[in-house]
Design a protein around this motif. Structure first.
Motif, PDB file in Angstrom:
ATOM      1  N   LEU A 265     -11.186  26.608   7.035  1.00  0.00           N
ATOM      2  CA  LEU A 265     -10.420  25.498   5.384  1.00  0.00           C
ATOM      3  C   LEU A 265      -9.442  25.636   4.456  1.00  0.00           C
ATOM      4  CD1 LEU A 265     -14.190  25.390   4.512  1.00  0.00           C
ATOM      5  CD2 LEU A 265     -13.461  22.970   5.295  1.00  0.00           C
ATOM      6  N   ASP A 266      -8.550  26.519   4.895  1.00  0.00           N
ATOM      7  CA  ASP A 266      -8.076  26.969   3.943  1.00  0.00           C
ATOM      8  C   ASP A 266      -6.865  27.055   4.341  1.00  0.00           C
ATOM      9  OD1 ASP A 266      -5.481  29.243   2.826  1.00  0.00           O
ATOM     10  OD2 ASP A 266      -7.454  29.585   1.091  1.00  0.00           O
ATOM     11  N   VAL A 267      -5.636  26.175   4.063  1.00  0.00           N
ATOM     12  CA  VAL A 267      -3.805  25.687   4.577  1.00  0.00           C
ATOM     13  C   VAL A 267      -3.440  26.820   5.017  1.00  0.00           C
ATOM     14  CG1 VAL A 267      -2.726  25.071   3.233  1.00  0.00           C
ATOM     15  CG2 VAL A 267      -3.792  23.597   3.396  1.00  0.00           C
TER      16      VAL A 267
ATOM     17  N   ILE B 190      -3.858  29.751   6.057  1.00  0.00           N
ATOM     18  CA  ILE B 190      -4.938  30.857   7.489  1.00  0.00           C
ATOM     19  C   ILE B 190      -4.810  29.397   7.747  1.00  0.00           C
ATOM     20  CG2 ILE B 190      -6.754  30.952   8.026  1.00  0.00           C
ATOM     21  CD1 ILE B 190      -8.311  32.843   5.679  1.00  0.00           C
ATOM     22  N   LYS B 191      -4.712  28.254   7.668  1.00  0.00           N
ATOM     23  CA  LYS B 191      -4.550  27.684   9.204  1.00  0.00           C
ATOM     24  C   LYS B 191      -3.125  27.477   9.424  1.00  0.00           C
ATOM     25  CE  LYS B 191      -6.356  23.219   7.911  1.00  0.00           C
ATOM     26  NZ  LYS B 191      -7.110  22.872   7.289  1.00  0.00           N
ATOM     27  N   ARG B 192      -2.056  27.704   8.594  1.00  0.00           N
ATOM     28  CA  ARG B 192      -0.979  27.741   9.133  1.00  0.00           C
ATOM     29  C   ARG B 192      -0.754  28.911   9.876  1.00  0.00           C
ATOM     30  NH1 ARG B 192       4.339  25.430   8.515  1.00  0.00           N
ATOM     31  NH2 ARG B 192       3.076  23.977   7.796  1.00  0.00           N
ATOM     32  N   ARG B 193      -0.724  30.058   9.491  1.00  0.00           N
ATOM     33  CA  ARG B 193      -0.634  31.237  10.040  1.00  0.00           C
ATOM     34  C   ARG B 193      -1.371  31.454  11.166  1.00  0.00           C
ATOM     35  NH1 ARG B 193       0.710  32.359   5.262  1.00  0.00           N
ATOM     36  NH2 ARG B 193       1.616  34.498   4.640  1.00  0.00           N
ATOM     37  N   ALA B 194      -2.878  30.523  11.663  1.00  0.00           N
ATOM     38  CA  ALA B 194      -3.154  30.801  13.072  1.00  0.00           C
ATOM     39  C   ALA B 194      -2.451  29.861  13.723  1.00  0.00           C
ATOM     40  CB  ALA B 194      -4.494  30.160  12.675  1.00  0.00           C
ATOM     41  N   MET B 195      -2.100  28.931  12.921  1.00  0.00           N
ATOM     42  CA  MET B 195      -1.137  28.032  14.415  1.00  0.00           C
ATOM     43  C   MET B 195       0.024  28.572  14.666  1.00  0.00           C
ATOM     44  SD  MET B 195       0.478  24.268  13.393  1.00  0.00           S
ATOM     45  CE  MET B 195       1.854  24.787  12.726  1.00  0.00           C
TER      46      MET B 195
ATOM     47  N   MET C 168     -10.591  28.354  -1.001  1.00  0.00           N
ATOM     48  CA  MET C 168      -9.481  28.810  -0.706  1.00  0.00           C
ATOM     49  C   MET C 168      -9.371  30.274  -0.805  1.00  0.00           C
ATOM     50  SD  MET C 168      -7.135  26.190  -1.792  1.00  0.00           S
ATOM     51  CE  MET C 168      -6.091  25.317  -0.054  1.00  0.00           C
ATOM     52  N   CYS C 169      -8.693  30.717   0.233  1.00  0.00           N
ATOM     53  CA  CYS C 169      -8.466  31.895  -0.516  1.00  0.00           C
ATOM     54  C   CYS C 169      -7.663  32.577  -1.381  1.00  0.00           C
ATOM     55  CB  CYS C 169      -7.730  32.738   0.638  1.00  0.00           C
ATOM     56  SG  CYS C 169      -6.132  32.736   1.190  1.00  0.00           S
ATOM     57  N   SER C 170      -7.452  33.995  -1.639  1.00  0.00           N
ATOM     58  CA  SER C 170      -6.859  34.269  -3.391  1.00  0.00           C
ATOM     59  C   SER C 170      -5.262  34.505  -3.492  1.00  0.00           C
ATOM     60  CB  SER C 170      -7.195  35.621  -3.948  1.00  0.00           C
ATOM     61  OG  SER C 170      -8.780  35.512  -3.975  1.00  0.00           O
ATOM     62  N   PHE C 171      -4.682  34.311  -2.081  1.00  0.00           N
ATOM     63  CA  PHE C 171      -3.406  34.697  -2.235  1.00  0.00           C
ATOM     64  C   PHE C 171      -2.750  33.523  -1.392  1.00  0.00           C
ATOM     65  CE2 PHE C 171      -5.369  38.392  -2.670  1.00  0.00           C
ATOM     66  CZ  PHE C 171      -5.238  38.553  -0.537  1.00  0.00           C
TER      67      PHE C 171
END
Lengths: 695, 162
Positions: free
Chosen positions: A353-355, A357-362, B50-53
């Motif tokens: 769900l986190d933007v 994280i998604k970007r890095r995964a992509m 969302m994450c903390s960073f």
């Protein structure tokens, strides 16, 4: 009014205006009190001012008062004075230089808490001049046995070095026995100081390498020692110090075999023994991984590190997943195979769900695509492309193309790129067209998919351009229902022409798009039977106010009238476009360039005639061309690769140039041939093409 | 911004009101205001899952919400975000121990104390003391010193002689 009273009063204000009124009133009172040089209430007034400053109100008239408080003998005054200085002053203001003398005195004060205030303020906001003036005092305190002051002096020294790097040398003697301290505060700040010095100076770095064994020992004690209530955080002893030591080890071990070897064991120990149930343990593991990856560690240790990151990816805590992806992104080039093992977990993160994280995964996913996994990866990435936020779409689409180009077969490529096509940017249109042209078996499928996309939405110009180009090129496949990959669409010639004509008149279409659709309609005159309808359209646009469309329509008209016999040949299917090799600038020996009138305004056909006036034949004659990215070149086979001597014959070669962006035509050529047994290479640039060849 | 573990720390409420701002880099008042405003809005816009960073300008932001207050640090690119979370947590623990079950109101009405505690824990953007006990002891002693300095006057005030 007391400070707390003021705060209470201000908080009762119901509107911004009310608050402003109260503040203005209080500020006026404070100002007069300052003017009266009232020592008693100065401290309280400055404190009130600081509160109002935090609410966003101006407080500059209190700056000098802070200095007066700092100069006072009372501890309360100094405390608020230094706080005020740190909040209201910054090194850009001259007034803060007035602090220097006070700080100097306070650094030598009999009370350590006063000395502490001075060190803290200097270390927080000291300017270069102040640092220069007071470095000596700081250095003195760095050698004191009072650990309360020593730890502060160490961080103050760090600040001095950051502001005035040349002063670093003077702190070197004091660092001699810093690591022998038992006090953790001093140890921690000393490690910070050593880190700063090593990062700034290769000489310092070399000098401090000898500390590696000592650092390893300290770290070992922290891990092996029993429970220490003072420094314990969830069962781990002083994680802050551990992390700092690991970071210093990283710097010392980088590019140094001996140091790296000396720390190998302890790194393995930390990596395997650290408790991972809480964030604090993972923080240490994270730092350990960073260190292992940066130094010259043996491969077993590196694999251990990557596996830790792999485990991080499975952690419930999204913060941990985030740092894992960030670290893997940094190592994917150097430890590609190890990272590949975690590919499926990484791909799962596309659904996070986190933007961030998604970007890095992509990014990581694209880095991991190869010939073996492209089918599975593309499926996931296309799904992601469909469902992701708009901010990702362009980058993801580009990534998909690049991957398809690099690793995909023709068939796969088409399957992949058509859905991605909706998200293309303008500059990808020629690339996409080329990919489609070259995926020969997929033409029917591609044109069907793109035609359907046109029915859905005609607002995305790049997609519309590609789709109309395809429809013009492969419209015959569309109406004859030849698609194998999915249920063939039932569509008539008239329906297709309706859609293309719709693009011509739509407000959403840009002039470029209109150009594409007019040309597409024209091409269909050799593929469809409803030629009369097409003739009518072309006739109408002969008087279009858009000069571009007008010109095209007029030329197409001419094609119907005077040059009807050439029409089929000129509008025939585009051949496969080759990517031409790019070579350096050229000096043409003898070449004539010619362009033929061409109904497809995007394509220029150039015929080269090469002749040889020298006494000997030129053999192994090869003509190569390099063009800017916006063009696509196709070199057809030359008539021969021997250019006869003494102008006895020419070698002819046809070049077709696709130039959809209507950029001025130019290219650089490289000629290679053998003359009298020796190889010759000649480079040249050609850019004097007549404008009608590319406009 | 020059290299610093923590470039600045902000505490703010869910309504975006600043409760503490500690700057370890030289910036004008105007620049500080702009940064605070922008960053606060950015963080308040983030969803709870969302994450903390996050990456913001050329910095990494580490933030965590404790009850009604957001604790937010700006760190350098190469810094360990996870340990920064621990630094934030340690500061919260210190406040909690000092005020006894701290809440936002404590920090509003005793903001100067919150700063004093922070200044015994961090210096120049780095941790100066890793023992909770030692930080609290230092604050305790300094508070005592402050009381002694003020004591004579308040006694006189009490008996109405000033």
């Amino acid at each position: 009014m007391l400070l707390r009273e003021l705060i209470r009063t201000i908080r009762t204000a119901r509107t911004q205006a009310e608050e402003r009124e109260m503040i203005q009133k209080e500020c006026a009172a404070i100002r007069s009190s300052f003017r009266e040089e009232d020592n008693t209430y100065r401290c309280r007034n400055v404190a009130k001012l600081l509160y109002m400053h935090m609410l966003g109100y101006p407080a500059h008239f209190g700056q000098l008062e802070c200095l007066k408080l700092i100069a006072s003998q009372k501890f309360t005054d100094k405390r608020i004075g230094y706080l005020g200085a740190m909040l209201l002053l910054d090194e850009r203001q001259d007034v803060h230089l007035l602090m220097t003398n006070c700080i100097k005195n306070d650094l030598n004060h009999s009370t350590q808490y006063v000395q502490g205030l001075a060190l803290c303020t200097l270390g927080c906001m000291g300017s270069s001049e102040m640092c220069r003036d007071l470095a000596g005092e700081v250095e003195k305190l760095l050698k004191t046995s009072n650990s309360y002051l020593r730890k502060k002096a160490a961080l103050c020294a760090v600040h001095v070095i950051r502001k005035v790097p040349e002063l670093m040398e003077m702190f070197l003697p004091a660092t001699k026995n810093l690591l022998s301290e038992k006090n953790h505060g001093v140890l921690h700040t000393s490690v910070v100081l050593l880190t700063e010095m090593c990062e700034r100076s290769p000489d310092m770095l070399a000098h401090f390498r000898k500390l590696v064994p000592q650092l390893v020992r300290i770290l070992k004690n922290l891990i092996m020692s029993g429970y220490s209530p003072e420094h314990d955080v969830s069962g781990i002893s002083d994680p802050f110090l551990q992390v700092r030591i690991l970071r210093l080890l990283r710097i010392l071990g980088k590019s140094d075999d001996d140091s790296s070897e000396a720390m190998n064991d302890i790194l393995a120990q930390v990596a395997t023994n650290t408790e991972t149930s809480k964030n604090v343990g993972n923080a240490i593991l994270y730092e350990t991984v960073l260190t292992i990856m940066d130094i010259k560690s043996e491969s077993g240790l590196r694999v251990l590190a990557i596996n830790i990151l792999g485990r991080f990816l499975l952690n419930n805590d999204k913060n941990i997943r985030y740092v894992a992806l960030t670290s893997l992104l940094k190592t994917v080039q150097t430890d590609h195979n190890a990272v590949q093992r975690h590919r499926s977990t990484i791909v799962d993160c596309l659904k996070d769900l986190d933007v961030s994280i998604k970007r890095r995964a992509m990014e990581l996913s694209f880095a991991l695509v190869n010939g073996n996994n492209i089918r599975g990866m593309m499926k996931e990435l296309l799904y992601f492309l469909d469902s992701c936020d708009p901010e990702f779409k362009a980058d993801c689409a580009s990534g998909v193309f690049l991957a398809a180009e690099k690793y995909g077969t023709d068939r796969q490529t088409s399957l992949h790129i058509t859905p991605a096509g909706s998200y293309v940017r303008d500059d990808s249109v020629p690339n996409l067209i080329q990919l489609i042209t070259n995926s020969v078996e997929m033409h029917a499928y591609t044109v069907q998919r793109l035609y359907k996309a046109l029915l859905d939405d005609i607002s995305q110009q790049p997609l519309v351009q590609v789709a109309s180009w395809c429809t013009g090129e492969y419209g015959d496949l569309l109406v004859s229902g030849q698609c194998e990959e999915e249920e063939p669409i039932q569509v008539t010639e008239d329906e297709v022409l309706d859609v293309l004509e719709g693009l011509l008149v739509s407000n959403l279409s840009t002039p470029v798009t209109r150009g594409y659709s007019l040309t597409a309609i024209m091409k269909l005159s050799t593929r469809f039977s409803s030629v009369n309808r097409i003739k009518k359209v072309v006739l109408i646009y002969g008087s279009s106010i858009d000069v571009e469309l007008q010109q095209r329509a007029v030329e197409y008209n001419a094609l119907f009238k005077k040059y009807d016999h050439m029409r089929p040949a000129l509008l025939e299917r585009m051949p496969i476009m080759e990517k031409t090799a790019a070579n350096g600038p050229t000096e043409i020996v003898q070449t004539n360039g010619e362009t033929e009138a061409n109904p497809n305004p995007n394509i220029a056909i150039i015929t080269i005639h090469a002749s040889n006036a020298t006494e000997a034949d030129m053999t192994d004659f090869v003509f190569q061309a390099a063009v800017p990215k916006t063009f696509q070149l196709q070199l057809l086979s030359p008539s021969s690769n021997v250019v006869p001597a003494l102008n006895q014959g020419t070698v002819t070669q046809v070049i077709r140039v696709l130039n959809p962006q209507k950029v001025s035509l130019s290219f650089t050529n490289c000629l290679t041939y053998t003359l009298k047994g020796s190889p010759v290479q000649d480079l040249a640039e050609v850019n004097n093409f007549p404008p009608q060849s590319w406009q | 911004m020059y290299k610093n573990s923590i470039n600045f720390m902000l505490l703010f409420s869910r309504q975006g009101k600043l409760r503490l701002q500690k700057w370890y880099v030289p910036l004008s008042d105007k620049e500080r205001k702009k940064i605070s405003r922008d960053l606060v809005q950015t963080i308040l816009a983030r969803k709870p899952k969302m994450c903390s960073f996050l990456e913001w300008r050329d910095l990494k932001i580490v933030y965590k919400r404790y009850a009604s207050l957001y604790f937010c640090c700006a760190v350098e690119d190469q810094d360990n975000e996870l340990i920064t979370l621990e630094i934030i947590h340690r500061y919260v623990e210190l406040l909690d121990k000092y005020f006894g079950s701290v809440c936002e109101l404590d920090i509003i009405f005793n903001f100067e104390k919150a700063y004093f505690i922070l200044d015994e824990f961090l210096l120049g953007g780095e941790a100066q003391e890793t023992s909770k006990k030692n930080v609290l002891k230092a604050i305790e002693q300094a508070d005592l010193l402050q009381e002694e300095a003020e004591a004579p006057r308040s006694v006189l005030e009490e008996i109405g002689l000033t």
